[in-house]
Design an enzyme around this catalytic site. Structure first.
Site, PDB file in Angstrom:
ATOM      1  N   ASP A  33       0.927  -1.259   0.053  1.00 49.01           N
ATOM      2  CA  ASP A  33      -0.061   0.109   0.104  1.00 49.01           C
ATOM      3  C   ASP A  33       1.016   1.315  -0.080  1.00 49.01           C
ATOM      4  OD1 ASP A  33      -2.305   1.520   0.010  1.00 49.01           O
ATOM      5  OD2 ASP A  33      -2.786   1.215   2.025  1.00 49.01           O
ATOM      6  N   ASN A  35       1.226   3.591  -2.765  1.00 52.96           N
ATOM      7  CA  ASN A  35       2.048   3.835  -4.137  1.00 52.96           C
ATOM      8  C   ASN A  35       1.632   5.418  -4.508  1.00 52.96           C
ATOM      9  OD1 ASN A  35       3.065   1.411  -4.296  1.00 52.96           O
ATOM     10  ND2 ASN A  35       1.608   0.736  -5.988  1.00 52.96           N
ATOM     11  N   TRP A  38       3.131   8.131  -2.089  1.00 54.40           N
ATOM     12  CA  TRP A  38       4.324   8.205  -2.485  1.00 54.40           C
ATOM     13  C   TRP A  38       4.485   9.082  -3.543  1.00 54.40           C
ATOM     14  CZ3 TRP A  38       7.149   7.164  -6.707  1.00 54.40           C
ATOM     15  CH2 TRP A  38       8.872   7.077  -6.550  1.00 54.40           C
ATOM     16  N   HIS A  50       2.732   3.770  -8.784  1.00 52.94           N
ATOM     17  CA  HIS A  50       2.460   2.244  -9.376  1.00 52.94           C
ATOM     18  C   HIS A  50       3.480   1.672  -9.914  1.00 52.94           C
ATOM     19  CE1 HIS A  50      -1.458   2.578  -7.537  1.00 52.94           C
ATOM     20  NE2 HIS A  50      -1.937   3.409  -8.681  1.00 52.94           N
ATOM     21  N   GLU A  80     -12.328  -4.395  -4.184  1.00 56.89           N
ATOM     22  CA  GLU A  80     -12.819  -3.252  -4.008  1.00 56.89           C
ATOM     23  C   GLU A  80     -12.216  -2.199  -4.985  1.00 56.89           C
ATOM     24  OE1 GLU A  80     -12.300  -5.132  -1.168  1.00 56.89           O
ATOM     25  OE2 GLU A  80     -14.434  -5.449  -0.791  1.00 56.89           O
ATOM     26  N   TRP A  82     -11.905  -2.206  -7.873  1.00 57.96           N
ATOM     27  CA  TRP A  82     -12.524  -1.907  -9.272  1.00 57.96           C
ATOM     28  C   TRP A  82     -13.009  -0.750  -9.221  1.00 57.96           C
ATOM     29  CZ3 TRP A  82     -10.995  -4.418 -13.299  1.00 57.96           C
ATOM     30  CH2 TRP A  82     -10.621  -5.746 -12.974  1.00 57.96           C
ATOM     31  N   ARG A  84     -12.192   2.155  -8.116  1.00 55.77           N
ATOM     32  CA  ARG A  84     -11.313   3.281  -8.455  1.00 55.77           C
ATOM     33  C   ARG A  84     -11.667   3.792  -9.728  1.00 55.77           C
ATOM     34  NH1 ARG A  84      -5.292   2.700  -5.821  1.00 55.77           N
ATOM     35  NH2 ARG A  84      -6.193   1.982  -3.748  1.00 55.77           N
ATOM     36  N   LEU A 144      10.547 -20.650  -4.717  1.00 56.55           N
ATOM     37  CA  LEU A 144       9.168 -19.892  -4.044  1.00 56.55           C
ATOM     38  C   LEU A 144       8.080 -19.921  -4.773  1.00 56.55           C
ATOM     39  CD1 LEU A 144       8.871 -16.982  -2.231  1.00 56.55           C
ATOM     40  CD2 LEU A 144       9.275 -15.802  -4.306  1.00 56.55           C
TER      41      LEU A 144
HETATM   42  C1  IPE Z   1      -5.150  -2.599  -0.048  1.00 59.09           C
HETATM   43  O1  IPE Z   1      -4.992  -1.165  -0.473  1.00 59.09           O
HETATM   44  C2  IPE Z   1      -5.284  -3.386  -1.506  1.00 59.09           C
HETATM   45  C3  IPE Z   1      -4.094  -3.645  -2.035  1.00 59.09           C
HETATM   46  C4  IPE Z   1      -2.991  -3.217  -1.648  1.00 59.09           C
HETATM   47  C5  IPE Z   1      -3.981  -4.197  -3.538  1.00 59.09           C
HETATM   48  P1  IPE Z   1      -5.966  -0.054  -0.558  1.00 59.09           P
HETATM   49  O2  IPE Z   1      -5.317   1.296  -0.609  1.00 59.09           O
HETATM   50  O3  IPE Z   1      -6.943  -0.558  -1.544  1.00 59.09           O
HETATM   51  O4  IPE Z   1      -6.860  -0.231   0.887  1.00 59.09           O
HETATM   52  P2  IPE Z   1      -7.649   0.742   1.645  1.00 59.09           P
HETATM   53  O5  IPE Z   1      -9.018   1.223   0.774  1.00 59.09           O
HETATM   54  O6  IPE Z   1      -6.902   1.985   2.098  1.00 59.09           O
HETATM   55  O7  IPE Z   1      -8.232   0.126   2.766  1.00 59.09           O
HETATM   56  C1  IPE Z   2      -1.247   0.486  -3.687  1.00 63.05           C
HETATM   57  O1  IPE Z   2      -1.189   1.841  -3.545  1.00 63.05           O
HETATM   58  C2  IPE Z   2      -1.484  -0.161  -4.856  1.00 63.05           C
HETATM   59  C3  IPE Z   2      -3.049  -0.465  -5.060  1.00 63.05           C
HETATM   60  C4  IPE Z   2      -4.074  -0.749  -4.017  1.00 63.05           C
HETATM   61  C5  IPE Z   2      -3.460  -1.089  -6.212  1.00 63.05           C
HETATM   62  P1  IPE Z   2      -2.401   2.690  -3.418  1.00 63.05           P
HETATM   63  O2  IPE Z   2      -2.739   3.002  -4.777  1.00 63.05           O
HETATM   64  O3  IPE Z   2      -3.581   2.145  -2.760  1.00 63.05           O
HETATM   65  O4  IPE Z   2      -1.755   4.029  -2.568  1.00 63.05           O
HETATM   66  P2  IPE Z   2      -2.488   4.956  -1.865  1.00 63.05           P
HETATM   67  O5  IPE Z   2      -2.894   4.156  -0.592  1.00 63.05           O
HETATM   68  O6  IPE Z   2      -3.569   5.586  -2.731  1.00 63.05           O
HETATM   69  O7  IPE Z   2      -1.165   5.948  -1.360  1.00 63.05           O
HETATM   70 MG    MG Z   3      -4.210   2.660  -0.691  1.00 59.65          MG
END
Ligand code: IPE
Ligand code: IPE
Ligand code: MG
Length: 281
Positions: A33, A35, A38, A50, A80, A82, A84, A144
């Protein structure tokens, strides 16, 4: 490229020292989590975040394989996610496609077995095909086990298991009395994996976000404030070190655990003594 050949001496040493500290987790699961945050903090686009996140995936997969972790499960896209913006979902799917295309040969060469869990039929056809190819090609590898959680949700998996069990009950294949912990686990998409010993989440969020809900009943948890794109093998080693200092009690008391340990050491010693005695006769 053979990862063992490119591994630098210092890294070999750090891994060796870590292995000597105790028992490594067999199965590490990671919620990758942060990306987006950052990238935004650096004035970049979420897409850049990403992309940089994929570099972390590469490094952690290599480090896990080299140090001797048996299973690594990466939460790459939740059911979930999806929800976005369409644009971001599209980019994530393209990056996934690119990752699978560009990494497959090297993963195979390094004996990695690739698996995927989740509602895979919701993924774009091209990604489904690539996953199928990757899983088939690497199915007999013995290194692995890398599991990608894609369009995955813990609740989705549990509900699906309930549906499958209900169908088997209706067909007369199982009766409700047969349903136990183990039996239920065998209907989940993670049926071939041991339960995770260690769950790492980056970016400081203290929640499971629907990841491995059933399987994490007794898994240890590590949360770091670092964002996923920053999470490379040095931070991974720190997380592993923390795991190794923990006592996993599974509901028992500390005393029971040390008695058990003593018991198994004693019985081992007894077995050695018996063998030596036999040899002297
Ligand atoms: C969790 O991260 C899912 C992945 C890392 C793939 P999210 O960024 O989607 O989680 P929430 O919405 O903050 O809980
Ligand atoms: C994790 O990073 C990647 C996925 C959930 C696919 P995020 O995209 O959730 O990054 P933040 O949480 O918005 O910083
Ligand atoms: Mg996130």
């Amino acid at each position: 490229m053979d990862w063992k050949i490119e591994q630098i001496i210092e890294d070999k040493q750090v891994q060796q020292e870590l292995r000597e500290k105790g028992k490594l987790p067999r199965h590490v699961a990671i919620i990758m989590d942060g990306n987006g945050r950052w990238a935004l903090e650096k004035g970049l686009t979420r897409t850049e975040g990403h992309k940089e996140g994929i570099e972390s995936v590469r490094d952690i997969v290599k480090a896990s394989s080299l140090i001797g972790i048996e299973c690594l499960t990466l939460y790459a896209f939740s059911i979930e996610n999806w929800k976005r913006p369409v644009h971001e979902v599209g980019i994530l799917m393209k990056l996934l496609e690119h990752y699978l295309k560009s990494e497959l040969d090297e993963l195979h060469e390094n004996n990695v077995r690739i698996k995927a869990i989740g509602k895979l039929n919701s993924l774009p056809k091209v990604v489904q095909k690539l996953l199928h190819k990757a899983m088939t090609l690497t199915s007999n590898n013995t290194g692995l086990t890398l599991t990608l959680a894609l369009s995955y949700g813990g609740r989705w998996d549990i509900v699906r298991a309930v549906q499958l069990i209900s169908l088997d009950v209706r067909r007369g294949k199982v009766s409700p009395e047969d349903i136990s912990d183990e039996m239920f686990s065998s209907y989940l998409s993670t049926k071939d994996l041991p339960d995770p010993d260690y769950l790492i989440r980056t970016s400081g969020e203290m929640r499971l976000s629907n990841f491995l809900l059933w399987e994490m009943a007794y898994g240890e948890i590590f949360i770091t404030d670092n964002y996923w794109p920053e999470f490379r093998r040095d931070l991974f080693y720190q997380a592993l070190e923390s795991y190794m200092t923990r006592e996993r009690r599974f509901g028992k008391t500390s005393q029971q655990l040390s008695d058990n340990e003593k018991g198994s050491k004693d019985s081992y010693l007894q077995r050695v003594i018996n063998v030596v005695k036999k040899g002297n006769r």
